[in-house]
Write a protein that holds these residues in place. Sequence first.
Motif, PDB file in Angstrom:
ATOM      1  N   UNK A  85       0.835  -1.209   0.000  1.00 19.49           N
ATOM      2  CA  UNK A  85       0.000   0.000   0.000  1.00 19.49           C
ATOM      3  C   UNK A  85       0.861   1.246   0.000  1.00 19.49           C
ATOM      4  N   UNK A  86       1.915   1.257   0.842  1.00 16.20           N
ATOM      5  CA  UNK A  86       2.788   2.428   0.891  1.00 16.20           C
ATOM      6  C   UNK A  86       3.481   2.655  -0.445  1.00 16.20           C
ATOM      7  N   UNK A  87       3.959   1.569  -1.078  1.00 20.33           N
ATOM      8  CA  UNK A  87       4.650   1.728  -2.357  1.00 20.33           C
ATOM      9  C   UNK A  87       3.694   2.146  -3.467  1.00 20.33           C
ATOM     10  N   UNK A  88       2.455   1.652  -3.404  1.00 22.25           N
ATOM     11  CA  UNK A  88       1.472   2.097  -4.404  1.00 22.25           C
ATOM     12  C   UNK A  88       1.200   3.577  -4.252  1.00 22.25           C
ATOM     13  N   UNK A  89       1.096   4.061  -3.000  1.00 25.07           N
ATOM     14  CA  UNK A  89       0.884   5.496  -2.780  1.00 25.07           C
ATOM     15  C   UNK A  89       2.069   6.299  -3.301  1.00 25.07           C
ATOM     16  N   UNK A  92       1.868   6.358  -7.050  1.00 20.04           N
ATOM     17  CA  UNK A  92       0.842   7.307  -7.519  1.00 20.04           C
ATOM     18  C   UNK A  92       1.389   8.723  -7.482  1.00 20.04           C
ATOM     19  N   UNK A  93       2.125   9.070  -6.410  1.00 24.91           N
ATOM     20  CA  UNK A  93       2.715  10.402  -6.340  1.00 24.91           C
ATOM     21  C   UNK A  93       3.734  10.650  -7.437  1.00 24.91           C
ATOM     22  N   UNK A  94       4.574   9.647  -7.704  1.00 28.78           N
ATOM     23  CA  UNK A  94       5.579   9.802  -8.759  1.00 28.78           C
ATOM     24  C   UNK A  94       4.920   9.979 -10.123  1.00 28.78           C
ATOM     25  N   UNK A  95       3.914   9.161 -10.413  1.00 26.08           N
ATOM     26  CA  UNK A  95       3.244   9.254 -11.712  1.00 26.08           C
ATOM     27  C   UNK A  95       2.513  10.575 -11.857  1.00 26.08           C
ATOM     28  N   UNK A  96       1.904  11.059 -10.776  1.00 30.45           N
ATOM     29  CA  UNK A  96       1.219  12.355 -10.837  1.00 30.45           C
ATOM     30  C   UNK A  96       2.214  13.483 -11.089  1.00 30.45           C
ATOM     31  N   UNK A 205      -2.810   8.363 -16.508  1.00 26.65           N
ATOM     32  CA  UNK A 205      -4.059   8.497 -15.774  1.00 26.65           C
ATOM     33  C   UNK A 205      -4.699   7.132 -15.536  1.00 26.65           C
ATOM     34  N   UNK A 206      -4.611   6.264 -16.542  1.00 26.40           N
ATOM     35  CA  UNK A 206      -5.121   4.906 -16.359  1.00 26.40           C
ATOM     36  C   UNK A 206      -4.353   4.156 -15.282  1.00 26.40           C
ATOM     37  N   UNK A 207      -3.015   4.350 -15.266  1.00 27.91           N
ATOM     38  CA  UNK A 207      -2.210   3.698 -14.228  1.00 27.91           C
ATOM     39  C   UNK A 207      -2.563   4.234 -12.848  1.00 27.91           C
ATOM     40  N   UNK A 208      -2.786   5.577 -12.749  1.00 33.73           N
ATOM     41  CA  UNK A 208      -3.153   6.166 -11.455  1.00 33.73           C
ATOM     42  C   UNK A 208      -4.502   5.629 -10.993  1.00 33.73           C
ATOM     43  N   UNK A 209      -5.484   5.589 -11.899  1.00 34.44           N
ATOM     44  CA  UNK A 209      -6.807   5.073 -11.524  1.00 34.44           C
ATOM     45  C   UNK A 209      -6.722   3.607 -11.116  1.00 34.44           C
ATOM     46  N   UNK A 210      -5.900   2.835 -11.860  1.00 38.42           N
ATOM     47  CA  UNK A 210      -5.768   1.422 -11.513  1.00 38.42           C
ATOM     48  C   UNK A 210      -5.129   1.243 -10.138  1.00 38.42           C
ATOM     49  N   UNK A 211      -4.067   2.034  -9.860  1.00 34.21           N
ATOM     50  CA  UNK A 211      -3.405   1.913  -8.553  1.00 34.21           C
ATOM     51  C   UNK A 211      -4.314   2.379  -7.422  1.00 34.21           C
ATOM     52  N   UNK A 212      -5.087   3.456  -7.676  1.00 28.10           N
ATOM     53  CA  UNK A 212      -6.013   3.908  -6.637  1.00 28.10           C
ATOM     54  C   UNK A 212      -7.115   2.875  -6.390  1.00 28.10           C
ATOM     55  N   UNK A 213      -7.594   2.258  -7.477  1.00 29.00           N
ATOM     56  CA  UNK A 213      -8.570   1.201  -7.293  1.00 29.00           C
ATOM     57  C   UNK A 213      -7.996   0.023  -6.540  1.00 29.00           C
ATOM     58  N   UNK A 214      -6.742  -0.323  -6.860  1.00 31.85           N
ATOM     59  CA  UNK A 214      -6.096  -1.420  -6.139  1.00 31.85           C
ATOM     60  C   UNK A 214      -5.876  -1.064  -4.673  1.00 31.85           C
ATOM     61  N   UNK A 215      -5.579   0.234  -4.416  1.00 31.00           N
ATOM     62  CA  UNK A 215      -5.327   0.664  -3.036  1.00 31.00           C
ATOM     63  C   UNK A 215      -6.592   0.605  -2.188  1.00 31.00           C
ATOM     64  N   UNK A 216      -7.751   0.755  -2.840  1.00 27.85           N
ATOM     65  CA  UNK A 216      -9.019   0.744  -2.087  1.00 27.85           C
ATOM     66  C   UNK A 216      -9.547  -0.661  -1.821  1.00 27.85           C
ATOM     67  N   UNK A 217      -8.929  -1.681  -2.425  1.00 29.61           N
ATOM     68  CA  UNK A 217      -9.394  -3.048  -2.229  1.00 29.61           C
ATOM     69  C   UNK A 217      -8.991  -3.568  -0.856  1.00 29.61           C
ATOM     70  N   UNK A 218      -9.817  -4.454  -0.319  1.00 28.58           N
ATOM     71  CA  UNK A 218      -9.562  -5.092   0.974  1.00 28.58           C
ATOM     72  C   UNK A 218      -9.611  -6.606   0.816  1.00 28.58           C
ATOM     73  N   UNK A 219      -8.965  -7.332   1.713  1.00 26.26           N
ATOM     74  CA  UNK A 219      -8.988  -8.798   1.587  1.00 26.26           C
ATOM     75  C   UNK A 219     -10.376  -9.400   1.723  1.00 26.26           C
ATOM     76  N   UNK A 220     -11.320  -8.629   2.286  1.00 27.97           N
ATOM     77  CA  UNK A 220     -12.670  -9.171   2.498  1.00 27.97           C
ATOM     78  C   UNK A 220     -13.637  -8.807   1.389  1.00 27.97           C
TER      79      UNK A 220
END
Length: 428
Positions: A85-89, A92-96, A205-220
């Motif tokens: 999660x930290x690396x995805x964040x 996202x900052x680097x890509x932005x 933008x697609x990569x950012x949206x994909x990473x943000x979507x992945x960041x919002x996922x939970x194991x449940x």
Amino acid sequence: MTDTQFGVRHVIGAPVATTRLAEQNIVCVPPRGAKFTLEEWKMSNEQRCRNTEDQQQLADRILGESERIREETAERAAIMKATTDRRIEERIGDVEFIKKELEIQRKEICLELEALSMYKTRLQDCLASLQTNALTICRKCLILRDGRIGIDLVVDDVEHALQQEITAILGGQSLLKRTLEQLNEQMRRLRSTRYLLDRDLQYKQGAIDSDRGSLSLKPTDLCLSVYEGYANLDPASISAEEYNAVSNKNIQQAAREVTSARPIRVFIDTLLNQVIDDLWTAFNKCNHEFNERIKQTKIAKEKLEDMHRETTEKISKMQNNILQLQKALSDKEGNVGLAHTRLGRRAQRISAELVRDPPGQSLYYECEMLRYSVEQLQQMLQEATASLRYLLQTQIQLEEDINVKMNTLKIDEVDCMTLRATMDYHAY
């Protein structure tokens, strides 16, 4: 012991019937089971107890190890998820950040395209206004000179002079056209770079949206899926250095295109301020080239006419030569026949008279020499005939060239120079 004791009956004239077990009343007794000793019984019980204790101890170890593994894997999964999660964040900052740089360059390109569009309109208006009577006359001369035929349809100094005069008349119209082509090419390159930037921005933008979507996922979550294929689950084949190099390349290319577009605007400003000058110099130079070309054409025409007269004389001589060669070949036919006849008669001698004597050698040598002479005459006749054919072709070509030169003189001296006499340069 009779046959009826075994349940078998014989019928006269019929086959023996098969014995049936149901009719025999036989009782099957199972074999007697083996018996064990008391010591074997005790050993079996002790073995069973030891196996049971071993299995219980193994089960206890497995239960303990399973609990440890569950706690360890749970802790590891939590740590790995937090790290991911930290690396995805961070990603996202680097890509932005890179996306913002690309957006800045895209804005610069759009502004430059708007400026170049205004300069393109100015160039087109200038090119449309540069039309004069002199230009029409020069173009007519070019069209008339296209009526030259054969080898005279050449790009000569007159052609270049006419092109230079047209350039002077248009006041740099050719330069404006080339500049317009360069401007269009620069605009095309800017649009191409903008397209690359738009595509890169879209991908980021697609990569950012994909990473943000992945960041919002939970194991449940219920939308999770497990990959069960045989291919590599991670299809990424580009390293971080290569990714940064691609983005930096797009940014640098955009900056380079914007930088290279600015000098074109300065050049167009300078070019649009120029006016048509030195038209009389171009006019006199073109007339001089016309006069020189007319003089050269006349000299070439006179030379061709002289060569035509000489070629006609050579044709007459070659025709006489061919007649003499044919007569020589006809004369040789009698000599060849005589030598062959003599040699054939001497070949009819009998027995020892068929000797290789000097007359026979002389006749054989005479036949060979006559054959060689006939071959020489035939070869010369072929060469003479080919030469005559080439001379006739040359004569026809010379006549065609003379007609070509006459046509060229009519176009240059009569048509074009008459038109050019009506040209008048004045201040536009």
